[in-house]
Write a protein that holds these residues in place. Structure first.
Motif, PDB file in Angstrom:
ATOM      1  N   CYS A  56       0.844  -1.202   0.000  1.00 27.75           N
ATOM      2  CA  CYS A  56       0.000   0.000   0.000  1.00 27.75           C
ATOM      3  C   CYS A  56       0.876   1.248   0.000  1.00 27.75           C
ATOM      4  CB  CYS A  56      -0.875   0.058   1.255  1.00 27.75           C
ATOM      5  SG  CYS A  56      -1.886  -1.405   1.478  1.00 27.75           S
ATOM      6  N   GLY A  57       0.325   2.313  -0.527  1.00 25.26           N
ATOM      7  CA  GLY A  57       0.968   3.631  -0.437  1.00 25.26           C
ATOM      8  C   GLY A  57       2.372   3.629  -1.019  1.00 25.26           C
ATOM      9  N   THR A  58       3.266   4.240  -0.263  1.00 23.93           N
ATOM     10  CA  THR A  58       4.656   4.357  -0.707  1.00 23.93           C
ATOM     11  C   THR A  58       5.292   2.998  -0.992  1.00 23.93           C
ATOM     12  OG1 THR A  58       5.103   6.515   0.228  1.00 23.93           O
ATOM     13  CG2 THR A  58       6.933   4.979   0.255  1.00 23.93           C
ATOM     14  N   SER A 103       6.330  -3.924   3.182  1.00 22.98           N
ATOM     15  CA  SER A 103       5.745  -3.128   4.259  1.00 22.98           C
ATOM     16  C   SER A 103       6.839  -2.648   5.204  1.00 22.98           C
ATOM     17  CB  SER A 103       4.718  -3.968   5.020  1.00 22.98           C
ATOM     18  OG  SER A 103       4.229  -3.260   6.141  1.00 22.98           O
ATOM     19  N   GLN A 104       6.868  -1.370   5.445  1.00 24.10           N
ATOM     20  CA  GLN A 104       7.814  -0.831   6.421  1.00 24.10           C
ATOM     21  C   GLN A 104       7.495  -1.393   7.795  1.00 24.10           C
ATOM     22  OE1 GLN A 104       9.547   1.005   9.431  1.00 24.10           O
ATOM     23  NE2 GLN A 104       7.417   1.640   9.234  1.00 24.10           N
ATOM     24  N   SER A 105       6.251  -1.219   8.212  1.00 22.67           N
ATOM     25  CA  SER A 105       5.863  -1.596   9.575  1.00 22.67           C
ATOM     26  C   SER A 105       5.727  -3.099   9.742  1.00 22.67           C
ATOM     27  CB  SER A 105       4.524  -0.943   9.924  1.00 22.67           C
ATOM     28  OG  SER A 105       3.522  -1.405   9.024  1.00 22.67           O
ATOM     29  N   THR A 108       0.669  -3.493   8.469  1.00 17.00           N
ATOM     30  CA  THR A 108      -0.437  -2.920   7.689  1.00 17.00           C
ATOM     31  C   THR A 108      -1.491  -3.991   7.426  1.00 17.00           C
ATOM     32  OG1 THR A 108       1.065  -1.340   6.696  1.00 17.00           O
ATOM     33  CG2 THR A 108      -0.973  -1.770   5.488  1.00 17.00           C
ATOM     34  N   VAL A 154       5.358   9.894   9.931  1.00 22.41           N
ATOM     35  CA  VAL A 154       4.288   9.207   9.206  1.00 22.41           C
ATOM     36  C   VAL A 154       4.646   9.067   7.724  1.00 22.41           C
ATOM     37  CG1 VAL A 154       1.909   9.480   8.396  1.00 22.41           C
ATOM     38  CG2 VAL A 154       2.432   9.734  10.830  1.00 22.41           C
ATOM     39  N   ALA A 155       5.228  10.105   7.153  1.00 23.57           N
ATOM     40  CA  ALA A 155       5.620  10.050   5.745  1.00 23.57           C
ATOM     41  C   ALA A 155       6.856   9.166   5.603  1.00 23.57           C
ATOM     42  CB  ALA A 155       5.914  11.452   5.229  1.00 23.57           C
ATOM     43  N   SER A 156       6.725   8.140   4.791  1.00 26.78           N
ATOM     44  CA  SER A 156       7.820   7.183   4.633  1.00 26.78           C
ATOM     45  C   SER A 156       8.865   7.736   3.662  1.00 26.78           C
ATOM     46  CB  SER A 156       7.233   5.878   4.095  1.00 26.78           C
ATOM     47  OG  SER A 156       8.216   4.900   4.022  1.00 26.78           O
ATOM     48  N   LYS A 242       3.687  12.192  -1.228  1.00 27.81           N
ATOM     49  CA  LYS A 242       4.370  12.819  -0.099  1.00 27.81           C
ATOM     50  C   LYS A 242       3.897  14.257   0.078  1.00 27.81           C
ATOM     51  CE  LYS A 242       5.938  10.134   1.218  1.00 27.81           C
ATOM     52  NZ  LYS A 242       6.396   8.783   1.365  1.00 27.81           N
ATOM     53  N   GLU A 245       0.303  14.324   1.466  1.00 23.83           N
ATOM     54  CA  GLU A 245       0.285  13.796   2.823  1.00 23.83           C
ATOM     55  C   GLU A 245       0.690  14.844   3.875  1.00 23.83           C
ATOM     56  OE1 GLU A 245       2.906  10.399   2.898  1.00 23.83           O
ATOM     57  OE2 GLU A 245       1.709   9.417   4.428  1.00 23.83           O
TER      58      GLU A 245
HETATM   59  O1  M6R Z   1       4.079   0.150   6.913  1.00 22.27           O
HETATM   60  P1  M6R Z   1       3.761   0.045   5.460  1.00 22.27           P
HETATM   61  O2  M6R Z   1       4.963   0.183   4.594  1.00 22.27           O
HETATM   62  O3  M6R Z   1       2.970  -1.203   5.140  1.00 22.27           O
HETATM   63  O4  M6R Z   1       2.803   1.271   5.146  1.00 22.27           O
HETATM   64  C1  M6R Z   1       2.209   1.401   3.890  1.00 22.27           C
HETATM   65  C2  M6R Z   1       1.588   2.764   3.698  1.00 22.27           C
HETATM   66  O5  M6R Z   1       0.573   2.974   4.654  1.00 22.27           O
HETATM   67  C3  M6R Z   1       2.634   3.879   3.834  1.00 22.27           C
HETATM   68  O6  M6R Z   1       3.677   3.735   2.925  1.00 22.27           O
HETATM   69  C4  M6R Z   1       1.991   5.254   3.604  1.00 22.27           C
HETATM   70  O7  M6R Z   1       1.558   5.387   2.289  1.00 22.27           O
HETATM   71  C5  M6R Z   1       2.983   6.345   4.000  1.00 22.27           C
HETATM   72  N1  M6R Z   1       2.403   7.198   4.986  1.00 22.27           N
HETATM   73  C6  M6R Z   1       3.474   7.140   2.817  1.00 22.27           C
HETATM   74  O8  M6R Z   1       4.375   8.140   3.182  1.00 22.27           O
END
Ligand code: M6R
Length: 369
Positions: A56-58, A103-105, A108, A154-156, A242, A245
């Motif tokens: 998702c997202g970034t 996924s960073q986290s 998600t 929050v912004a990746s 970005k 956001e």
């Molecule tokens: O933790 P994740 O990488 O799964 O998160 C995915 C997106 O929610 C995340 O990249 C979101 O789009 C960021 N806030 C973008 O800067």
């Protein structure tokens, strides 16, 4: 901790070089990629006939960049899907499908549900994740960790460049295992990747002040467009995400080739447009096409901010601002071109007096569907 930085985002952008360096560390030897976590999985990589990237997202934009490298180096077809769309449309998945989640986290919910669903349907799953021991990697058959370090804003930002790096390593590894990528081509890609951290550092060093300055002048801008082509296309999407956001400015990213199919109608005098210009050396044909896009929008009064390779003078007559990135092979340019866009979003939000780390309505990790 923030240390001396004004925000976590500022700190994390400054850590983009290390995020790449730490993600490649220990994964190369003698020009060859060796990913210890993937030991013993050759059979899996030999057996796949399709890759689906879910995120998702970034993280999804990192996946879109990764698709170019995966297809080029492995010759396996790759689809990139938003995890929440994938999960709800009865996708065609089989035992020879590899579903790569990013996924960073690692928490998600949309991505987690997509991975679980893929597994239930019999697919193999591989997770690219920045958080050790998170839920998504635990639900996957294989893991490649990004080593960007904890990301708090929050912004990746730094996680994005680390995700692309990990996807490239994966692509090189799978390409070698499948015997479709030569040792020579792999070694060349490895040396390109090894050079990236110093090049990102150079972008920050030479462009940060310049970008923050004109971002400040643009604090009242109502809308910003981003154009890119090939690997520059997902970078345009990332630049737009970005900006919306953290600065709450309307922003949209487009594939440059799509301009004449609609978006050019948006161009009016004063409209700010970022254009990611491909390398005139590595991608001469595309570079010409993008420069002619720039001419088209400039003729309609757009304010053009070009992100272009050092030494590319062809953009000079048509650009109001030129942000320079060092030379790199075309596939590696996204890792450099995204950096000015991260700095710009941060600079503009800061100029508007906004909290760049905690934008309204957003959470760092979205753990609900
Ligand atoms: O933790 P994740 O990488 O799964 O998160 C995915 C997106 O929610 C995340 O990249 C979101 O789009 C960021 N806030 C973008 O800067």
């Amino acid at each position: 901790e923030k240390g001396g930085w004004s925000s976590f985002m500022a700190k994390e952008v400054s850590e983009e070089p290390e995020a790449v360096a730490n993600t490649i560390r220990g994964r190369f030897s003698d020009g060859a990629v060796t990913i210890p976590e993937l030991d013993g999985l050759d059979e899996l990589f030999l057996g796949i006939d399709r890759v689906i990237v879910v995120a998702c997202g970034t993280a999804a934009y990192a996946g879109m960049v990764g698709k170019y490298a995966l297809e080029q180096w492995t010759r396996v077809p790759v689809d990139v899907e938003l995890a929440h769309e994938f999960r709800y449309r009865d996708p065609v998945i089989g035992p020879n499908t590899l579903v790569v989640s990013i996924s960073q986290s690692g928490e998600t919910m949309d991505t987690l549900m997509a991975v679980k669903y893929a597994r239930e349907q019999g697919a193999k799953t591989l997770s690219i994740c920045n958080t050790q021991g998170a839920t998504i990697p635990r639900e996957s058959d294989a893991i490649v960790y990004t080593h960007a370090g904890p990301e708090v804003a929050v912004a990746s930002t730094k996680a994005f460049v680390a995700q692309i790096t990990a996807l490239y390593l994966l692509a090189l590894h799978v390409g070698r295992v499948r015997g479709v990528l030569s040792a020579e081509d792999s070694a060349e890609a490895v040396s390109e990747l090894e050079a990236i951290p110093a090049k990102i550092a150079r972008v920050i060093e030479t462009e940060q002040e310049h970008i923050e300055q004109f971002a400040g002048w643009m604090a009242d801008t109502a809308s910003v467009l981003f154009l890119g082509r090939h690997v520059g296309y997902p970078i345009a999407l990332e630049g737009a995400l970005k900006l919306k956001e953290i600065s709450y400015i309307h922003a949209e990213g487009f594939a440059a080739g799509e301009l004449k199919h609609g978006p050019i109608a948006l161009i009016e005098p004063g409209q700010a447009v970022f254009v990611i210009v491909p390398s005139p050396r590595g991608a001469a044909e595309l570079q010409k096409k993008v420069v002619s896009n720039i001419q088209e929008i400039r003729a309609r009064g757009a304010r053009v901010i070009a992100v272009a390779e050092e030494g590319d003078v062809s953009v000079l007559p048509f650009a109001d601002e030129v942000l320079r990135i060092p030379l790199a092979a075309p596939l590696f340019e996204p890792l450099l071109a995204v950096v000015p866009l991260h700095i710009f979003a941060m600079g503009l939000a800061t100029a508007k007096g906004l909290d760049v780390d905690q934008p309204r309505n957003l959470a760092k990790s979205v753990t609900v569907e």
